[in-house]
Design an enzyme around this catalytic site. Sequence first.
Site, PDB file in Angstrom:
ATOM      1  N   SER A   9      52.206 -23.154  -4.459  1.00 10.26           N
ATOM      2  CA  SER A   9      52.437 -22.718  -5.838  1.00 10.26           C
ATOM      3  C   SER A   9      51.404 -21.681  -6.242  1.00 10.26           C
ATOM      4  CB  SER A   9      52.362 -23.913  -6.781  1.00 10.26           C
ATOM      5  OG  SER A   9      52.437 -23.466  -8.121  1.00 10.26           O
ATOM      6  N   HIS A  34      56.037 -20.428  -4.028  1.00  8.81           N
ATOM      7  CA  HIS A  34      56.620 -21.004  -5.234  1.00  8.81           C
ATOM      8  C   HIS A  34      56.109 -20.230  -6.446  1.00  8.81           C
ATOM      9  CE1 HIS A  34      58.611 -24.352  -7.327  1.00  8.81           C
ATOM     10  NE2 HIS A  34      57.616 -24.319  -8.201  1.00  8.81           N
ATOM     11  N   ASP A  36      56.152 -19.812 -10.345  1.00 11.51           N
ATOM     12  CA  ASP A  36      56.450 -20.511 -11.588  1.00 11.51           C
ATOM     13  C   ASP A  36      56.645 -19.518 -12.732  1.00 11.51           C
ATOM     14  OD1 ASP A  36      56.440 -23.341 -10.985  1.00 11.51           O
ATOM     15  OD2 ASP A  36      54.310 -23.120 -10.541  1.00 11.51           O
ATOM     16  N   MET A  38      57.510 -19.130 -16.514  1.00 18.65           N
ATOM     17  CA  MET A  38      57.539 -19.893 -17.765  1.00 18.65           C
ATOM     18  C   MET A  38      57.682 -18.935 -18.940  1.00 18.65           C
ATOM     19  SD  MET A  38      54.428 -22.573 -17.035  1.00 18.65           S
ATOM     20  CE  MET A  38      54.097 -23.199 -15.388  1.00 18.65           C
ATOM     21  N   HIS A  68      60.864 -20.781  -9.596  1.00 20.16           N
ATOM     22  CA  HIS A  68      61.096 -21.966 -10.437  1.00 20.16           C
ATOM     23  C   HIS A  68      61.160 -21.512 -11.882  1.00 20.16           C
ATOM     24  CE1 HIS A  68      59.519 -26.170 -11.854  1.00 20.16           C
ATOM     25  NE2 HIS A  68      60.745 -25.924 -12.249  1.00 20.16           N
ATOM     26  N   MET A  70      61.323 -22.039 -15.389  1.00 23.50           N
ATOM     27  CA  MET A  70      61.102 -22.936 -16.528  1.00 23.50           C
ATOM     28  C   MET A  70      61.352 -22.140 -17.800  1.00 23.50           C
ATOM     29  SD  MET A  70      57.854 -25.077 -15.046  1.00 23.50           S
ATOM     30  CE  MET A  70      57.383 -23.852 -13.811  1.00 23.50           C
ATOM     31  N   MET A 140      60.804 -32.872 -10.222  1.00 29.37           N
ATOM     32  CA  MET A 140      59.466 -32.646 -10.766  1.00 29.37           C
ATOM     33  C   MET A 140      58.692 -33.958 -10.785  1.00 29.37           C
ATOM     34  SD  MET A 140      59.026 -29.453 -11.484  1.00 29.37           S
ATOM     35  CE  MET A 140      57.548 -29.557 -12.514  1.00 29.37           C
ATOM     36  N   ASP A 174      57.612 -31.143  -6.698  1.00 28.38           N
ATOM     37  CA  ASP A 174      56.668 -30.205  -7.292  1.00 28.38           C
ATOM     38  C   ASP A 174      55.853 -30.923  -8.360  1.00 28.38           C
ATOM     39  OD1 ASP A 174      55.305 -28.092  -8.444  1.00 28.38           O
ATOM     40  OD2 ASP A 174      57.075 -27.213  -9.396  1.00 28.38           O
TER      41      ASP A 174
END
Length: 225
Positions: A9, A34, A36, A38, A68, A70, A140, A174
């Site tokens: 990540s 990975h 992230d 957001m 990912h 979010m 998650m 994750d």
Amino acid sequence: MPRAIISPSVLASDFGQLGAECKRMIKGGAEWLHMDVMDGHFVPNITMGAPVLSCVHKGVPGIFMDCHMMVAQPEKWVDDIADAGGSLYCFHIEATSNAVSLINAIHARNMKAGVAISPDTPSTAITDEIGAVADMLLVMTVYPGRGGQKFLERCVPKVAELRARFPEKDIEVDGGVGPKTIDVCADAGSNVIVAGTAIFNAPNPEDVITSLKATVNTAQARFSK
């Protein structure tokens, strides 16, 4: 049997040297990175978006970006992430009312489609219909939105339930995953492992990646018997 994939990540990386950090992970044996994403709406934090992913894609040839998402409106960002070089687009089931349609849109842009569930969402939210068309399922094991949280072992049975229904599917975990928590994840059936600080902050990241992968491979061999 699904093969072991380690996806460090980048939330745990030095963002000032993001390209170099990704290359360091790939050199250490990571197949995926990975990313992230957001938006400050679905989760309270803001991280990176398509412009940053595009720069990483250009600077790190051949990178597999496990994105990912979010975000509150995952349908809105499929084209942007595809154009930025995203390889896998994983959205939260809590953020959409038509997961199958969204998966079809992701596939239309030549990306793999992932479906994520947060700690308070049951695995049954991923119906057989949704799971059949998705490429990856993400459980998650922390609440989305912040790095460095403690691993929630109560989420692990959801991995086992999904593995029982989808024996050939990539199942990712994750959140708070590292050498101390990998065993329960692997034994439950997860084959894609996201780890942040456990890898990036290690003196020898390649040793951690090798160890995590070996644990998964051992568990997957038991599943195939």
